[in-house]
Design a protein around this motif. Structure first.
Motif, PDB file in Angstrom:
ATOM      1  N   SER A   1       0.806  -1.184   0.175  1.00  0.00           N
ATOM      2  CA  SER A   1      -0.059  -0.051  -0.159  1.00  0.00           C
ATOM      3  C   SER A   1       0.883   1.244  -0.007  1.00  0.00           C
TER       4      SER A   1
ATOM      5  N   LEU B   1       0.238   3.988   1.273  1.00  0.00           N
ATOM      6  CA  LEU B   1       0.111   4.451   2.613  1.00  0.00           C
ATOM      7  C   LEU B   1       1.133   4.013   3.700  1.00  0.00           C
ATOM      8  N   THR B   2       1.791   2.932   3.281  1.00  0.00           N
ATOM      9  CA  THR B   2       2.596   2.317   4.296  1.00  0.00           C
ATOM     10  C   THR B   2       4.063   2.138   3.754  1.00  0.00           C
ATOM     11  N   GLU B   3       4.358   2.761   2.487  1.00  0.00           N
ATOM     12  CA  GLU B   3       5.436   2.873   1.899  1.00  0.00           C
ATOM     13  C   GLU B   3       6.620   3.891   2.583  1.00  0.00           C
TER      14      GLU B   3
ATOM     15  N   TYR C   1       4.891   9.518  -3.178  1.00  0.00           N
ATOM     16  CA  TYR C   1       4.122   8.581  -2.526  1.00  0.00           C
ATOM     17  C   TYR C   1       3.004   7.844  -3.363  1.00  0.00           C
TER      18      TYR C   1
ATOM     19  N   THR D   1       6.290   7.032   6.047  1.00  0.00           N
ATOM     20  CA  THR D   1       5.221   6.969   5.297  1.00  0.00           C
ATOM     21  C   THR D   1       4.453   8.285   5.227  1.00  0.00           C
TER      22      THR D   1
ATOM     23  N   THR E   1       1.354   9.128   5.527  1.00  0.00           N
ATOM     24  CA  THR E   1       0.423   9.103   6.610  1.00  0.00           C
ATOM     25  C   THR E   1       0.977   9.822   7.813  1.00  0.00           C
ATOM     26  N   ASP E   2       2.144   9.476   8.217  1.00  0.00           N
ATOM     27  CA  ASP E   2       2.943   9.923   9.111  1.00  0.00           C
ATOM     28  C   ASP E   2       3.571  11.501   8.828  1.00  0.00           C
TER      29      ASP E   2
END
Length: 147
Positions: A77, A79-81, A103, A126, A128-129
């Motif tokens: 995903s 979002l987790t890369e 991303y 990531t 998101t972070d």
């Protein structure tokens, strides 16, 4: 030396009083026996021989690690890369565009006054972070979604 110093030594000299052995005994150091020296030398020699033997055995019988075949992971995903991204005095709109490009995500809830914000940072993680950190710094409410 001056005459005074020589006179002082001559008057106070006594045989055996200034010997090195007596000095070592005053410090509590006792001479080591020849047998003890031999045991220490034998222990050192044994350590050297065992180390050399172990190195030879390791080199001779070392089995190469079998090659591992890597299987590609296709369900990662965005979002987790984890990736690295840098900004230097960049306006928030440009930062968001770069995050979306690097991303491959979509950033939502970009503030209307995004041209008022500028960022300088180096980030590895990531998306998101990263958006959470930017929200904490700027007090915004942006979110990240997959494209």
């Amino acid at each position: 030396m001056e005459n005074r110093n020589i006179d002082f030594i001559v008057r106070r000299y006594r045989k055996g009083r200034f010997s090195p052995e007596a000095g070592w005994h005053r410090f509590g150091v006792v001479p080591v026996s020849a047998w003890h020296r031999f045991r220490v030398a034998a222990a050192v020699a044994a350590t050297v021989v065992l180390s050399a033997a172990a190195a030879y055995i390791y080199k001779e019988y070392h089995v190469a690690e079998p090659t591992r075949q890597s299987t590609p992971v296709s369900a990662v995903s965005p979002l987790t890369e984890v990736k690295v991204i840098d900004f230097e005095n960049a306006p928030l709109a440009e930062v968001v565009r770069k995050i979306e490009t690097v991303y491959d995500v979509k950033v939502l809830n970009l503030p209307d006054n995004s041209s008022d914000y500028e960022l300088s940072l180096h980030y590895e993680g990531t998306p998101t972070d990263l958006i959470a950190v930017i929200n904490d710094i700027l007090g915004t409410q942006m979110t990240v979604a997959e494209k």
